[in-house]
Scaffold this active site. Structure first.
Site, PDB file in Angstrom:
ATOM      1  CD  GLU A  59      -0.883  -1.814  -5.081  1.00  0.00           C
ATOM      2  OE1 GLU A  59       0.006  -1.320  -5.832  1.00  0.00           O
ATOM      3  OE2 GLU A  59      -0.745  -1.962  -3.854  1.00  0.00           O
TER       4      GLU A  59
ATOM      5  CB  CYS B 222      -0.923   0.011   1.213  1.00  0.00           C
ATOM      6  SG  CYS B 222      -2.020   1.442   1.282  1.00  0.00           S
TER       7      CYS B 222
END
Length: 247
Positions: free
Chosen positions: A103, A2
């Site tokens: 992402e 992340c």
């Protein structure tokens, strides 16, 4: 992993979800990047409290942060034993509020960004770690990292890692460092259900930290459409509603 997240949920709604005592007021942030402040929730003196930390954990034993790797994520499978994280796993567990995260799916030489958020609601909790680093002049800085795990089925079409997401009924166990040891806390590390998150392709504007506005979450046709056999499940997200200059 992340590497970017957002916190656009109104402060009162964040406070209600995490049940902390403080009443911070903060603006929506659509593109929070490493080294910037992130919100955390800890358990202190019998209550949950809100704190800001620098995103990028610096263990207390580090002498020169400039020469130390930026630790924005910690692998949940090994965090309890790694020298950089084991103290925080024992004493510095926290929750990290997020409205969602970004992402990138790699296809050949291209990278397509996705905005990933809860299918229902606009706030969730990442399992996090924090630690205070003290400089030689006596100044203290709280720093933190997000724990990650192998992706569930939905996320596996985008990336092989994802944040550890905790549910409200797990908050007390995770935060109770006085009575819950790191081994027991580690039993909470499981990929979230496949239908918990939805992913929407967005433009490359998110790649630049200076772009911090709602437009970076506008859905687009992915650049790599048709080139990946594991297409992520997508759904148009619900509109986000929106003491310091927090972020």
């Amino acid at each position: 992993m992340c590497g970017r997240l957002a916190l656009t949920t109104p402060p009162d709604a964040v406070r209600d979800f995490f049940s902390y005592r403080d009443q911070p007021n903060f603006p929506p942030r659509y593109n929070i990047a490493p080294t910037q402040p992130i919100a955390t929730v800890r358990y202190e003196h019998g209550a949950r409290r809100f704190h800001l930390v620098r995103w990028g954990l610096i263990p207390s034993w580090v002498k020169d942060p400039a020469s130390f790797t930026l630790l924005i994520n910690a692998r949940s499978e090994t965090a309890a034993e790694k020298p950089s994280f084991r103290n925080a796993m024992r004493h510095g567990r926290c929750l990290i509020p997020a409205s969602g995260f970004y992402e990138w799916r790699r296809t050949g030489d291209s990278k397509q960004p996705f905005w990933i958020k809860p299918a229902d609601g606009d706030i969730m909790a990442f399992a996090g770690l924090w630690e205070t680093w003290s400089d030689p002049d006596g100044g203290d800085m709280d720093t933190g990292a997000i724990l990650t795990i192998g992706s569930n089925r939905m996320m596996s079409g985008i990336h092989h890692r994802m944040p550890v997401i905790l549910k409200p009924e797990q908050f007390d166990t995770w935060l109770d460092t006085a009575n819950v040891d790191k081994k027991e806390a580690g039993t909470l590390f499981k990929p979230v259900e496949d239908d918990f998150l939805v992913a929407t392709p967005v433009s490359n504007r998110v790649n630049k930290v200076v772009n911090d506005d709602p437009d970076i979450q506008v859905p687009v046709v992915p650049d790599d459409a048709g080139e990946n056999s594991h297409e992520a499940e997508t759904r148009k997200p619900k509109p986000d509603t929106s003491q310091l200059d927090l972020f």
